[in-house]
Motif scaffolding. Structure first.
Motif, short mmCIF file in Angstrom:
data_model
loop_
_atom_site.label_atom_id
_atom_site.label_comp_id
_atom_site.label_asym_id
_atom_site.label_seq_id
_atom_site.Cartn_x
_atom_site.Cartn_y
_atom_site.Cartn_z
N ILE A 1 0.86 -1.19 0.00
CA ILE A 1 0.00 0.00 0.00
C ILE A 1 0.89 1.23 0.00
CG2 ILE A 1 -1.78 1.26 1.26
CD1 ILE A 1 -2.71 -1.38 2.41
N LEU A 2 0.65 2.12 -0.95
CA LEU A 2 1.42 3.35 -1.09
C LEU A 2 0.55 4.53 -0.66
CD1 LEU A 2 3.94 4.86 -2.04
CD2 LEU A 2 2.99 4.84 -4.36
N VAL A 3 0.97 5.24 0.36
CA VAL A 3 0.21 6.38 0.90
C VAL A 3 0.87 7.65 0.39
CG1 VAL A 3 -0.75 7.45 2.96
CG2 VAL A 3 -0.27 4.99 2.95
N TRP A 4 0.13 8.42 -0.40
CA TRP A 4 0.68 9.66 -0.96
C TRP A 4 0.55 10.81 0.05
CZ3 TRP A 4 3.53 9.64 -5.22
CH2 TRP A 4 3.38 8.57 -6.11
N PRO A 5 1.35 11.86 -0.13
CA PRO A 5 1.32 12.98 0.82
C PRO A 5 -0.07 13.58 1.02
CG PRO A 5 3.24 13.17 -0.58
CD PRO A 5 2.43 12.02 -1.12
N GLU A 6 -0.89 13.56 -0.01
CA GLU A 6 -2.24 14.12 0.13
C GLU A 6 -3.04 13.37 1.19
OE1 GLU A 6 -6.25 14.31 -2.58
OE2 GLU A 6 -4.37 14.94 -3.55
N ILE A 7 -2.93 12.03 1.20
CA ILE A 7 -3.64 11.23 2.20
C ILE A 7 -3.02 11.44 3.59
CG2 ILE A 7 -4.21 8.88 2.91
CD1 ILE A 7 -5.81 9.77 0.53
N ILE A 8 -1.70 11.49 3.63
CA ILE A 8 -1.02 11.70 4.92
C ILE A 8 -1.44 13.04 5.52
CG2 ILE A 8 1.23 11.97 6.02
CD1 ILE A 8 2.40 10.14 3.90
N TYR A 9 -1.46 14.09 4.69
CA TYR A 9 -1.85 15.42 5.18
C TYR A 9 -3.31 15.43 5.61
CZ TYR A 9 -2.64 20.46 5.28
OH TYR A 9 -2.97 21.73 5.67
N GLU A 10 -4.15 14.77 4.86
CA GLU A 10 -5.58 14.74 5.20
C GLU A 10 -5.82 14.07 6.54
OE1 GLU A 10 -9.23 12.12 3.61
OE2 GLU A 10 -8.35 13.44 2.07
N VAL A 11 -5.17 12.95 6.77
CA VAL A 11 -5.32 12.24 8.04
C VAL A 11 -4.74 13.07 9.19
CG1 VAL A 11 -4.62 10.19 9.34
CG2 VAL A 11 -5.40 9.96 6.96
N ASP A 12 -3.57 13.67 8.96
CA ASP A 12 -2.95 14.49 10.00
C ASP A 12 -3.81 15.71 10.33
OD1 ASP A 12 -0.73 15.18 11.74
OD2 ASP A 12 -0.29 16.78 10.32
N TYR A 13 -4.41 16.32 9.32
CA TYR A 13 -5.29 17.48 9.52
C TYR A 13 -6.50 17.08 10.35
CZ TYR A 13 -8.06 21.62 8.32
OH TYR A 13 -8.80 22.79 8.37
N GLN A 14 -7.07 15.92 10.04
CA GLN A 14 -8.26 15.48 10.78
C GLN A 14 -7.91 15.13 12.22
OE1 GLN A 14 -11.38 15.59 9.52
NE2 GLN A 14 -12.04 15.08 11.62
N LEU A 15 -6.73 14.53 12.45
CA LEU A 15 -6.31 14.20 13.81
C LEU A 15 -6.14 15.47 14.65
CD1 LEU A 15 -3.71 11.33 13.19
CD2 LEU A 15 -5.97 11.12 14.26
#
Length: 738
Positions: free
Chosen positions: A551-565
């Motif tokens: 599974i490859l997690v792109w920066p957009e997903i990483i930022y989205e999850v971090d923003y929601q946290l």
């Protein structure tokens, strides 16, 4: 297939030490049509096998084979890594394709052994013994007779027999002696303290007999003993108290421990247990030993040559034949099939397991095995009922390693209870169908089918591999033995006369990988081309190019999850501040109308100073937390709001440039953040069917599970499965290898 018989066979397969299928234990690739067979396997380093006993006359060196063990370096090729020495190829051609089979043929032509066709037209005598050096007796300078068979590898048998008959403390334990560079390995068997060779099962209690009956039984037993001339078991076995079969090995020091453990567990221990069973049931070891010792003594008196004596022993002693067969087969990495003339007769198959495939190419300092199939597809999985045991993967298929008709003929010749189910298993199982598909389409119990298939694999008649399919990709194996290409080309042309030549076909497969169906001229040719593919895989020329993913997690997903946290943390902090301010009370806000106010006034005054200090400390902490929360809220307010794009891999926003992509290596062991990444990716998938399958397919994206197996494991159509996987291509990192 009779389910009852198969259940019985399943129990026997898991418990018995003495399989009785002699013809199933033939070597792999013995026919001319299988000229592409792998032959480069590790040399067992076996120099000889010797039988030693201890009786009332002391230790006795009974028999050894070969007559004159040699310590010369093995002639077997010793390649390392992936190097290929052309000189070895010339030696192989000089010896001929069936050179290694001549020794094994002797095993099956012996007295009491089932017949086996190895396509060898020679009429050589099985009991021929090569004339050794110093074959005759002679007298030394002191006039003492020197007997040729009383010296083994330069050591006197009188010395060896004393050392190699250890005390009872080594009963049924591994005994090893090293006389550099030789290793003597054995599993000594001592007679039990009660005078028997095997523990007897307790008999059921019988009704008490009358005194007259007991007297009659005693008199009858005495009369019977007098008639037979046998008083007890001690006279039956000649006072033999122990026996052991010693295996003499010469191994490289860096491999000695592992190789000795291998031959000990798979050959030495099993052979001794079989002989112990034979000795307990019919006094077999002592009878054979007594006969051989008598022949040796007579030949000593008559000063017979050693070659003559060994020929006579091998003609008359089935135990000597068994020892010889074990030596010849094991030293050539074959399966030793032994027949002991006990009551009842005992059949035994021994082998050092050889790998049917390699998961990685050998390093430059590791022994090479050119021609062996290279694949990471492991056909064994943990048994659902018992995790300690492994069973065949039901999603794999069976590929026979020899001609189907020849294998069936060998099994029919045996005519055992399991012959019919084995033949039916061979006819039903195809390399293009998984075991589960075969069981479902023919209404067969899957467990029974797997047991039968495992039997064929154990006896080197077949291998298990992912089902062959025309949509999959296949490449030339990096471990193929190109030295055998001329011989294999002739066999290929004989098997497929209308197909392209073997070098040409391999050259086509060596180009850019593509689905195998593209090589067939038409759809009608696909069955024939699948047969060609099976032939190539059987000889180790071709292997499957499999697909693996993470599974490859792109920066957009990483930022989205971090923003929601962070948003959730700020919201939680706000709720906590409100609840604390609403529940806090001033120390002065006490009920002054209480009846005990004046009585507790002095106590309240003593606590006021402490409460003021504590409230001041809590106030400072609250102010600090509020300030920090305000700073975090301010920083969060300045963060860009995540925006979902159609192609997350192409999002070049400024706030994402400092965030590197992230790879989830094992979906089975994920952290809290990784689980949020997986859930966020699932929300981005637009196709509803692919979205529903995301959580089901995630477990295969670990770099170990081939994507080609998803369709079989999930019971889906192959085209549909790959269509769904294409919807995930932006969210997975793909790698192709064997």
């Amino acid at each position: 297939m009779d389910p009852k018989k198969l259940k019985e066979y399943e129990f026997l397969w898991k418990t018995t030490q003495f399989p009785s299928f002699k013809n199933l234990s033939t070597p792999v690739f013995v026919s001319d049509s299988m000229a592409s067979a792998p032959t480069a396997v590790k040399d067992p380093g076996l120099l000889g096998v010797a039988l030693i006993i201890r009786s009332k006359d002391g230790p006795r060196f009974v028999f050894h084979y070969p007559p004159r063990p040699s310590t010369k370096a093995s002639k077997r090729e010793k390649l390392y890594g992936t190097e290929l020495d052309e000189s070895d190829s010339e030696d192989d051609n000089a010896r001929g394709d069936g050179g290694d089979d001549s020794d094994l043929e002797e095993i099956f032509k012996g007295k009491g052994i089932g017949k086996l066709d190895l396509n060898d037209k020679s009429d050589k005598k099985h009991d021929h013994v090569e004339v050794p050096e110093n074959d005759d007796h002679y007298d030394d300078k002191y006039g003492v007779q020197v007997v040729p068979w009383e010296t083994v590898l330069g050591w006197s048998t009188a010395d060896l027999r004393s050392i190699l008959t250890p005390a009872r403390g080594y009963h049924k334990k591994r005994f090893e002696m090293t006389l550099d560079p030789l290793h003597f390995i054995t599993y000594p068997i001592h007679i039990r303290e009660d005078g028997t060779w095997k523990k007897k099962k307790p008999k059921k209690a019988k009704k008490e007999s009358t005194a007259a009956d007991r007297n009659n039984n005693v008199e009858g037993s005495a009369a019977e003993d007098k008639h037979t001339g046998v008083d007890d078991d001690a006279e039956d076995d000649g006072g033999m108290t122990m026996f052991n079969v010693v295996f003499i090995l010469d191994l490289p020091k860096h491999e000695a421990d592992a190789r000795i453990a291998e031959i000990y567990h798979h050959v030495i221990k099993s052979f001794h247990k079989a002989l112990n069973h034979a000795q307990a049931s019919s006094n077999y070891v002592w009878k054979e030993s007594e006969m051989i010792l008598g022949m040796r003594e007579k030949a000593r008196e008559e000063r017979r040559p050693m070659s003559w004596l060994w020929s006579e022993i091998l003609l008359r002693s089935t135990l000597a034949i068994a020892i010889r067969d074990v030596y010849i087969a094991i030293s050539n990495n074959k399966i030793a099939t032994i027949h002991l003339k006990t009551t009842p007769p005992l059949d035994l198959a021994l082998q050092i397991p050889v790998p049917s495939f390699l998961t990685r190419l050998p390093g430059p300092t590791e022994p090479a095995m050119p021609g062996l199939l290279v694949t990471t597809a492991n056909p064994l999985v943990a048994d659902e009922g018992n995790e300690d045991q492994e069973t065949l993967n039901k999603h794999f298929a069976l590929l026979l390693l020899d001609d189907e008709n020849k294998i069936i003929a060998d099994i029919q010749a045996e005519d055992t209870e399991i012959s019919a189910p084995l033949i039916e298993c061979i006819r039903l199982c195809k390399p293009t169908l998984s075991f589960l598909q075969v069981a479902q389409s023919n209404s067969i119990e899957l467990t029974s089918l797997l047991i039968l298939a495992q039997h064929l694999i154990h006896y080197r008649r077949a291998i298990a591999l992912p089902p062959l399919h025309s949509r999959e990709m296949y490449i030339v194996s990096p471990n193929c033995d190109s030295r055998k290409l001329p011989v294999a080309s002739v066999a290929w042309k004989k098997a497929f006369p209308l197909a392209p030549s073997l070098p040409s076909f391999l050259a086509m497969l060596s180009a850019a990988p593509r689905p195998y169906k593209s090589f067939a001229p038409s759809k009608n040719h696909r069955p024939t081309y699948l047969d060609m593919l099976a032939w190539l895989i059987r000889g180790g020329w071709v292997t499957q190019l499999r697909t693996f993913a993470w599974i490859l997690v792109w920066p957009e997903i990483i930022y989205e999850v971090d923003y929601q946290l962070k948003a959730d943390a700020i919201e939680k902090a706000k709720k906590g501040t409100k609840s604390n301010s609403g529940s806090s009370e001033s120390p002065e806000s006490t009920d002054e109308s209480g009846p005990d106010k004046h009585s507790d006034n002095d106590h309240i005054q003593t606590l006021t100073a402490e409460q003021v200090a504590e409230n001041a400390r809590l106030g400072r902490l609250a102010d600090k937390a509020a300030k920090q929360a305000a700073e975090e809220a301010a920083a969060f307010a300045q963060m860009p709001v995540p925006v979902a794009t159609d192609h997350i891999s192409r999002n070049n926003a400024e706030h994402l440039k400092t965030i590197p992509p992230y790879i989830i290596k094992d979906p089975h062991k994920v952290s809290h953040e990784e689980s949020l990444y997986i859930a966020a990716i699932g929300k981005r998938i637009t196709d509803q069917k692919a979205k529903d399958c995301w959580q089901k397919f995630v477990k295969y994206f670990n770099g170990n599970e081939a994507l080609e197996m998803i369709a079989l494991r999930e019971n889906m159509k192959r085209k549909e499965t790959w269509g769904i996987l294409m919807q995930y291509q932006e969210h997975i990192l793909v790698c192709k290898h064997w």
